[in-house]
Design a protein around this motif. Sequence first.
Motif, mmCIF file in Angstrom:
data_model
loop_
_atom_site.group_PDB
_atom_site.id
_atom_site.type_symbol
_atom_site.label_atom_id
_atom_site.label_comp_id
_atom_site.label_asym_id
_atom_site.label_seq_id
_atom_site.Cartn_x
_atom_site.Cartn_y
_atom_site.Cartn_z
ATOM 1 N N LEU A 1 -18.000 -1.876 14.386
ATOM 2 C CA LEU A 1 -18.282 -2.718 13.224
ATOM 3 C C LEU A 1 -18.326 -1.892 11.948
ATOM 4 N N PHE A 2 -18.961 -0.736 11.994
ATOM 5 C CA PHE A 2 -19.041 0.134 10.824
ATOM 6 C C PHE A 2 -17.662 0.655 10.422
ATOM 7 N N LEU A 3 -16.886 1.099 11.402
ATOM 8 C CA LEU A 3 -15.549 1.628 11.095
ATOM 9 C C LEU A 3 -14.625 0.545 10.539
ATOM 10 N N SER A 4 -14.712 -0.655 11.079
ATOM 11 C CA SER A 4 -13.866 -1.732 10.556
ATOM 12 C C SER A 4 -14.298 -2.137 9.158
ATOM 13 N N ALA A 5 -15.581 -2.079 8.868
ATOM 14 C CA ALA A 5 -16.062 -2.381 7.523
ATOM 15 C C ALA A 5 -15.548 -1.352 6.524
ATOM 16 N N MET A 6 -15.614 -0.087 6.891
ATOM 17 C CA MET A 6 -15.140 0.959 5.985
ATOM 18 C C MET A 6 -13.626 0.841 5.779
ATOM 19 N N TYR A 7 -12.887 0.560 6.847
ATOM 20 C CA TYR A 7 -11.441 0.396 6.765
ATOM 21 C C TYR A 7 -11.095 -0.764 5.836
ATOM 22 N N SER A 8 -11.802 -1.860 5.978
ATOM 23 C CA SER A 8 -11.536 -3.037 5.154
ATOM 24 C C SER A 8 -11.812 -2.747 3.681
ATOM 25 N N ILE A 9 -12.886 -2.053 3.398
ATOM 26 C CA ILE A 9 -13.221 -1.728 2.011
ATOM 27 C C ILE A 9 -12.179 -0.783 1.417
ATOM 28 N N VAL A 10 -11.793 0.242 2.166
ATOM 29 C CA VAL A 10 -10.815 1.214 1.657
ATOM 30 C C VAL A 10 -9.464 0.547 1.413
ATOM 31 N N ILE A 11 -8.997 -0.257 2.374
ATOM 32 C CA ILE A 11 -7.713 -0.937 2.196
ATOM 33 C C ILE A 11 -7.791 -1.928 1.039
ATOM 34 N N GLY A 12 -8.918 -2.599 0.878
ATOM 35 C CA GLY A 12 -9.086 -3.515 -0.251
ATOM 36 C C GLY A 12 -9.004 -2.802 -1.591
ATOM 37 N N ILE A 13 -9.611 -1.632 -1.676
ATOM 38 C CA ILE A 13 -9.550 -0.852 -2.919
ATOM 39 C C ILE A 13 -8.130 -0.372 -3.180
ATOM 40 N N VAL A 14 -7.436 0.059 -2.117
ATOM 41 C CA VAL A 14 -6.047 0.497 -2.279
ATOM 42 C C VAL A 14 -5.181 -0.655 -2.763
ATOM 43 N N VAL A 15 -5.384 -1.832 -2.216
ATOM 44 C CA VAL A 15 -4.609 -2.997 -2.641
ATOM 45 C C VAL A 15 -4.917 -3.333 -4.091
ATOM 46 N N LEU A 16 -6.184 -3.281 -4.467
ATOM 47 C CA LEU A 16 -6.550 -3.588 -5.859
ATOM 48 C C LEU A 16 -5.940 -2.591 -6.835
ATOM 49 N N ILE A 17 -6.012 -1.323 -6.499
ATOM 50 C CA ILE A 17 -5.520 -0.295 -7.422
ATOM 51 C C ILE A 17 -3.999 -0.191 -7.381
ATOM 52 N N GLY A 18 -3.439 -0.161 -6.184
ATOM 53 C CA GLY A 18 -2.013 0.104 -6.049
ATOM 54 C C GLY A 18 -1.115 -1.074 -6.340
ATOM 55 N N LEU A 19 -1.440 -2.225 -5.790
ATOM 56 C CA LEU A 19 -0.524 -3.348 -5.887
ATOM 57 C C LEU A 19 -0.787 -4.264 -7.078
ATOM 58 N N SER A 20 -1.939 -4.160 -7.672
ATOM 59 C CA SER A 20 -2.242 -5.076 -8.770
ATOM 60 C C SER A 20 -1.876 -4.487 -10.130
ATOM 61 N N SER A 21 -0.991 -3.510 -10.146
ATOM 62 C CA SER A 21 -0.596 -2.916 -11.418
ATOM 63 C C SER A 21 0.293 -3.858 -12.221
ATOM 64 N N GLY A 22 1.021 -4.750 -11.547
ATOM 65 C CA GLY A 22 1.864 -5.723 -12.241
ATOM 66 C C GLY A 22 1.162 -7.062 -12.321
ATOM 67 N N ASP A 23 1.948 -8.109 -12.390
ATOM 68 C CA ASP A 23 1.400 -9.461 -12.459
ATOM 69 C C ASP A 23 1.381 -10.058 -11.053
ATOM 70 N N THR A 24 0.466 -9.565 -10.209
ATOM 71 C CA THR A 24 0.382 -10.033 -8.830
ATOM 72 C C THR A 24 -1.025 -10.537 -8.550
ATOM 73 N N ASP A 25 -1.222 -11.816 -8.761
ATOM 74 C CA ASP A 25 -2.547 -12.396 -8.520
ATOM 75 C C ASP A 25 -2.868 -12.454 -7.031
ATOM 76 N N MET A 26 -1.843 -12.636 -6.213
ATOM 77 C CA MET A 26 -2.080 -12.740 -4.782
ATOM 78 C C MET A 26 -2.574 -11.412 -4.209
ATOM 79 N N ALA A 27 -2.021 -10.293 -4.644
ATOM 80 C CA ALA A 27 -2.467 -8.990 -4.163
ATOM 81 C C ALA A 27 -3.899 -8.720 -4.608
ATOM 82 N N GLU A 28 -4.225 -9.103 -5.826
ATOM 83 C CA GLU A 28 -5.592 -8.896 -6.312
ATOM 84 C C GLU A 28 -6.578 -9.730 -5.505
ATOM 85 N N GLY A 29 -6.208 -10.968 -5.204
ATOM 86 C CA GLY A 29 -7.076 -11.827 -4.398
ATOM 87 C C GLY A 29 -7.259 -11.283 -2.992
#
Length: 74
Positions: free
Chosen positions: A19-47
């Motif tokens: 549970l702890f490892l999956s929580a950390m993985y989810s948070i890290v991937i979420g941050i990567v998606v927010l920073i990496g993919l939301s650089s353009g006009d992508t509302d779906m990636a930010e969501g």
Amino acid sequence: MEDPKTVIKHEPRKSLIILFLSAMYSIVIGIVVLIGLSSGDTDMAEGAGWILIICGVISLVYYVLARKQTPPAK
């Protein structure tokens, strides 16, 4: 075959680690998606990034609550 008493003693600890490892993985991937993919006009990636982060935080809350529980009396 393993002794059921030893399996019962070690299984909750393994579940909490997963549970702890999956929580950390989810948070890290979420941050990567927010920073990496939301650089353009992508509302779906930010969501999707925010949903991953929120799920990770909820998993961490469940982890903390499960760690604070006392084992059942024998």
